[in-house]
Design an enzyme around this catalytic site. Sequence first.
Site, PDB file in Angstrom:
ATOM      1  N   LYS A   1      -3.888  12.644   0.599  1.00 29.29           N
ATOM      2  CA  LYS A   1      -5.256  12.574   0.793  1.00 29.29           C
ATOM      3  C   LYS A   1      -5.794  13.799   0.921  1.00 29.29           C
ATOM      4  CE  LYS A   1      -6.142   7.766   1.544  1.00 29.29           C
ATOM      5  NZ  LYS A   1      -6.841   7.212   2.248  1.00 29.29           N
TER       6      LYS A   1
ATOM      7  N   GLU B   1      -0.263  11.456  -9.997  1.00 32.20           N
ATOM      8  CA  GLU B   1      -1.426  10.768 -10.759  1.00 32.20           C
ATOM      9  C   GLU B   1      -2.692  10.903  -9.717  1.00 32.20           C
ATOM     10  OE1 GLU B   1      -0.374   6.751 -10.830  1.00 32.20           O
ATOM     11  OE2 GLU B   1       1.411   7.057 -12.116  1.00 32.20           O
TER      12      GLU B   1
ATOM     13  N   GLU C   1      -7.003   0.037 -10.784  1.00 31.23           N
ATOM     14  CA  GLU C   1      -8.082   0.080  -9.623  1.00 31.23           C
ATOM     15  C   GLU C   1      -9.065  -0.093 -10.438  1.00 31.23           C
ATOM     16  OE1 GLU C   1      -6.976   1.046  -6.539  1.00 31.23           O
ATOM     17  OE2 GLU C   1      -8.547   1.740  -5.470  1.00 31.23           O
TER      18      GLU C   1
ATOM     19  N   CYS D   1     -45.212  -2.110  16.348  1.00 32.01           N
ATOM     20  CA  CYS D   1     -44.861  -0.867  15.903  1.00 32.01           C
ATOM     21  C   CYS D   1     -44.760  -0.967  14.460  1.00 32.01           C
ATOM     22  CB  CYS D   1     -43.307  -0.712  16.691  1.00 32.01           C
ATOM     23  SG  CYS D   1     -42.556   0.503  16.238  1.00 32.01           S
TER      24      CYS D   1
ATOM     25  N   TYR E   1      -2.352   1.502 -13.171  1.00 30.81           N
ATOM     26  CA  TYR E   1      -1.380   2.685 -12.920  1.00 30.81           C
ATOM     27  C   TYR E   1       0.057   2.207 -12.591  1.00 30.81           C
ATOM     28  CZ  TYR E   1      -3.360   0.832  -8.646  1.00 30.81           C
ATOM     29  OH  TYR E   1      -3.886   0.404  -7.429  1.00 30.81           O
TER      30      TYR E   1
ATOM     31  N   CYS F   1     -36.981   0.199  20.398  1.00 25.90           N
ATOM     32  CA  CYS F   1     -38.391   0.287  20.723  1.00 25.90           C
ATOM     33  C   CYS F   1     -38.598  -1.160  20.797  1.00 25.90           C
ATOM     34  CB  CYS F   1     -39.079   0.750  19.444  1.00 25.90           C
ATOM     35  SG  CYS F   1     -40.820   0.272  19.661  1.00 25.90           S
TER      36      CYS F   1
ATOM     37  N   LYS G   1      -5.686   9.550  -7.359  1.00 21.53           N
ATOM     38  CA  LYS G   1      -5.716   8.260  -6.505  1.00 21.53           C
ATOM     39  C   LYS G   1      -7.364   7.883  -6.700  1.00 21.53           C
ATOM     40  CE  LYS G   1      -4.626   6.268  -1.860  1.00 21.53           C
ATOM     41  NZ  LYS G   1      -5.702   5.542  -1.885  1.00 21.53           N
TER      42      LYS G   1
ATOM     43  N   CYS H   1     -41.336   5.998  21.912  1.00 25.60           N
ATOM     44  CA  CYS H   1     -40.742   5.646  20.227  1.00 25.60           C
ATOM     45  C   CYS H   1     -41.924   6.548  19.643  1.00 25.60           C
ATOM     46  CB  CYS H   1     -41.534   3.967  20.153  1.00 25.60           C
ATOM     47  SG  CYS H   1     -41.303   3.733  18.466  1.00 25.60           S
TER      48      CYS H   1
ATOM     49  N   SER I   1       0.971  -1.070   0.087  1.00 28.01           N
ATOM     50  CA  SER I   1       0.075   0.086   0.003  1.00 28.01           C
ATOM     51  C   SER I   1       0.942   1.262  -0.104  1.00 28.01           C
ATOM     52  CB  SER I   1      -0.688   0.046   1.161  1.00 28.01           C
ATOM     53  OG  SER I   1      -0.174   0.109   2.388  1.00 28.01           O
TER      54      SER I   1
ATOM     55  N   CYS J   1     -44.943   4.261  17.866  1.00 29.65           N
ATOM     56  CA  CYS J   1     -45.951   3.466  18.702  1.00 29.65           C
ATOM     57  C   CYS J   1     -46.325   4.075  20.056  1.00 29.65           C
ATOM     58  CB  CYS J   1     -45.686   2.041  18.454  1.00 29.65           C
ATOM     59  SG  CYS J   1     -44.225   1.680  19.574  1.00 29.65           S
TER      60      CYS J   1
ATOM     61  N   ASP K   1     -10.403   5.907  -6.226  1.00 36.39           N
ATOM     62  CA  ASP K   1     -11.127   5.348  -5.262  1.00 36.39           C
ATOM     63  C   ASP K   1     -11.998   3.999  -5.623  1.00 36.39           C
ATOM     64  OD1 ASP K   1     -11.847   5.097  -2.634  1.00 36.39           O
ATOM     65  OD2 ASP K   1     -12.840   6.794  -2.483  1.00 36.39           O
TER      66      ASP K   1
HETATM   67  S1  IVH Z   1       0.441   3.040  -6.765  1.00 36.66           S
HETATM   68  C1  IVH Z   1       3.346   0.285  -4.167  1.00 36.66           C
HETATM   69  N1  IVH Z   1      -1.281   4.532  -7.961  1.00 36.66           N
HETATM   70  O1  IVH Z   1      -4.068   3.169  -3.533  1.00 36.66           O
HETATM   71  C2  IVH Z   1       1.952   0.892  -4.241  1.00 36.66           C
HETATM   72  N2  IVH Z   1      -2.143   3.053  -6.338  1.00 36.66           N
HETATM   73  O2  IVH Z   1      -2.627   2.627  -0.745  1.00 36.66           O
HETATM   74  C3  IVH Z   1       1.303   0.924  -5.512  1.00 36.66           C
HETATM   75  N3  IVH Z   1      -4.358   3.677  -5.892  1.00 36.66           N
HETATM   76  O3  IVH Z   1      -3.847  -0.322  -3.065  1.00 36.66           O
HETATM   77  C4  IVH Z   1       0.211   1.797  -5.658  1.00 36.66           C
HETATM   78  N4  IVH Z   1      -4.834   5.088  -7.459  1.00 36.66           N
HETATM   79  O4  IVH Z   1      -5.452   0.518  -4.810  1.00 36.66           O
HETATM   80  C5  IVH Z   1      -0.993   3.788  -7.012  1.00 36.66           C
HETATM   81  N5  IVH Z   1      -2.573   5.951  -9.290  1.00 36.66           N
HETATM   82  C6  IVH Z   1      -2.447   5.199  -8.216  1.00 36.66           C
HETATM   83  C7  IVH Z   1      -3.498   4.807  -7.397  1.00 36.66           C
HETATM   84  C8  IVH Z   1      -3.296   3.736  -6.491  1.00 36.66           C
HETATM   85  C9  IVH Z   1      -5.224   4.409  -6.458  1.00 36.66           C
HETATM   86  C10 IVH Z   1      -4.708   2.734  -4.594  1.00 36.66           C
HETATM   87  C11 IVH Z   1      -4.365   1.495  -4.755  1.00 36.66           C
HETATM   88  C12 IVH Z   1      -3.358   1.050  -3.767  1.00 36.66           C
HETATM   89  C13 IVH Z   1      -3.717   2.056  -2.734  1.00 36.66           C
HETATM   90  C14 IVH Z   1      -2.453   2.400  -2.061  1.00 36.66           C
END
Ligand code: IVH
Length: 670
Positions: free
Chosen positions: A312, A113, A173, A430, A225, A424, A115, A406, A83, A409, A117
């Site tokens: 973030k 890039e 993703e 109810c 990515y 309740c 991120k 409640c 992660s 009721c 979701d």
């Molecule tokens: S690179 C070694 N690039 O964010 C880590 N991750 O906490 C490689 N995510 O599990 C991840 N957009 O699911 C990377 N442009 C992006 C991303 C991305 C979303 C997510 C991914 C990862 C989490 C990292």
Amino acid sequence: MNKQEAQTRIDSLRKDLNHHNHCYYVLSQPEISDFEYDLMMQELDSLEKKFPEFANENSPTQRVGSDITKEFEQVEHKYPMLSLGNTYSVEDLRDFDGRVRKAISEDFQYVCELKYDGTAISLHFKNGKLLRAVTRGDGTKGDDVTTNVRTIKSIPLELHGNDWPEEFEIRGEIFMSKEGFRKMNEERAKAGEQTFANPRNSASGTLKMQDSKEVAKRPLDCYLYLLAGDSLPFRSHFENMNKAREWGLKIPPYLELKNNIDEVFEFINHWDQARKDLPFEIDGIVIKVNSIDQQEELGFTAKSPRWAISYKFKAEQALTELLSIVYQVGRTGAVTPVANLQPVQLAGTTVKRASLHNADQIALLDIRLGDWVYIEKGGEIIPKIVGVEKERRNEKSETLQYITHCPECGIELVRKEGEANHYCPNENNCPPQIKGKIEHFVSRKAMNIDGLGEETVELLYNENLIHNIADLYDLKIEQLLPLERMAEKSASNIIKGIEASKTVPFPKVLFALGIRYVGETVAKKLAQSLGSIDNLLAASFERLVAIDEIGDIIARGLIDHFKIESNVLIVERLKAYGLQMEIEETEQSENSGKLMGLSIIISGSFEKHSRDELKDLIEKHGGKNVSSISSNTSYLLAGDKIGPSKLTKAEKLNIPIISEEEFLAMIGEE
Ligand code: IVH
């Protein structure tokens, strides 16, 4: 058309369809109309049916999924899926930049890039073909969800060109667009199905579904990515991404090279605003060192790379006035306070209501009527109140008193020790609890009564036609016909559905009664051990806890439930209407104990029985169905298309592998 001609036509259709797929789903630039596309697809489909010898699992026709239910195989990641470290402030990010600069002496560049979701996926390509798709799992091994991923149209099953490495992985993703999510939820709501809280949940939930045909209907998409492999084309991330784009992989267009951290901040500031206009959700920015040599120099910590980090975004907040508080009573009797707000814009929608969770939360924030409050969108659909602007408070405002009775009721609420919610206790009188019980009773997993959704139950209840589940069986078509928007056909479907439910087997009936703590599995256990509702009614606490997997809480719940006379009365009425109140004889007599003490794992697909049926058979004969192989497993019951890793593991642990026929012979069923 002869064979030769068919093959040529099939090849050319596949090639064209793949091209148009790419134009539509990856480039968003369709070159032909949907109609023309469908025609080509139909032609290919019928040719493949006529000439099955040319079947190919990578054909564009194969993206519809299959309804073979299979549990997911666990697969080890060749390169762990780590992660990213998170940062939330300019200072944190400057620290990161400082660490990078200290570790690498030469110049370097960052790639910025978005991120995305959603939920992480690793796609494994071999010889230009999609071999496997695996979820992140615990980072070292994940679930093989290839069948589901194959239904995602923006993921190519075969790559363009020929300059790809023989074998590599690409990570990305899987997500759902805001619009796709909205539409899907709208349709689910219309169909009386539960809606999803947000696009991320619906993407990850969908990916883990067992039925890939269902997955194929959901609007999943995927941005990639990161390339991983032993022989990647370039020594820079940016160039690798551009190359991967040439192979037809969906690399987002939002990638940018940056020369220093100040340029990174510009990128962040831009997207903090501009993200509102994106068609999908992002929760931050990812910053990566571009050069792979430099990445290697920086290396990894135990959990994440030192060459990348995420920034973030703060959840968006809005400030508005709290107008009033209403208390909602759910199906289980739980009370939730909900705030009515002066409507305000937040993250693209107008917010009028916010959740207040429970009495503690209200007390903690000292929220008062008329206050100006900060609201934030979390993972849920309804935003929550996260703070109060005390300076704007009216001096005369008073501490809020939580309700004691409640609102539906009028009965006094209870709050059990250690629980956050008020309840309740008036479960049978109810209104929301009554409706909830009936909705549960008719639901698919319970009595599965066709034509009776949430709305119809509401209507029938409001029209005074039903007050409990037993009343359903007294309904007459003449009572339904005069109701608003009730066509003759739907009315007769409802009556037919109710009638048909009389054959639903006892374990499901028991589950449908909606007794606290009696879910599907517990209902099955109780039914199998006790055989009938009469035995259940007569069972003492001691008798109940003697049943495998029935603990004190469930036993107490059952005793309490049947202490209430009206509950017994309902059971008596259901019995009189002819519902199944005992286990079928065959079911009981088959319980031979032939598999007593054996743990059996099922894998693959079978000819004579579905996997659920096999599972039932194992349990009926006293065995245990387990989901993962260990040295304690007695048999691997193997069908078609069994995953190779499961086979290898069974062989390694010397676990006997048996076929469906051998299994049926073991229980004496030929
Ligand atoms: S690179 C070694 N690039 O964010 C880590 N991750 O906490 C490689 N995510 O599990 C991840 N957009 O699911 C990377 N442009 C992006 C991303 C991305 C979303 C997510 C991914 C990862 C989490 C990292």
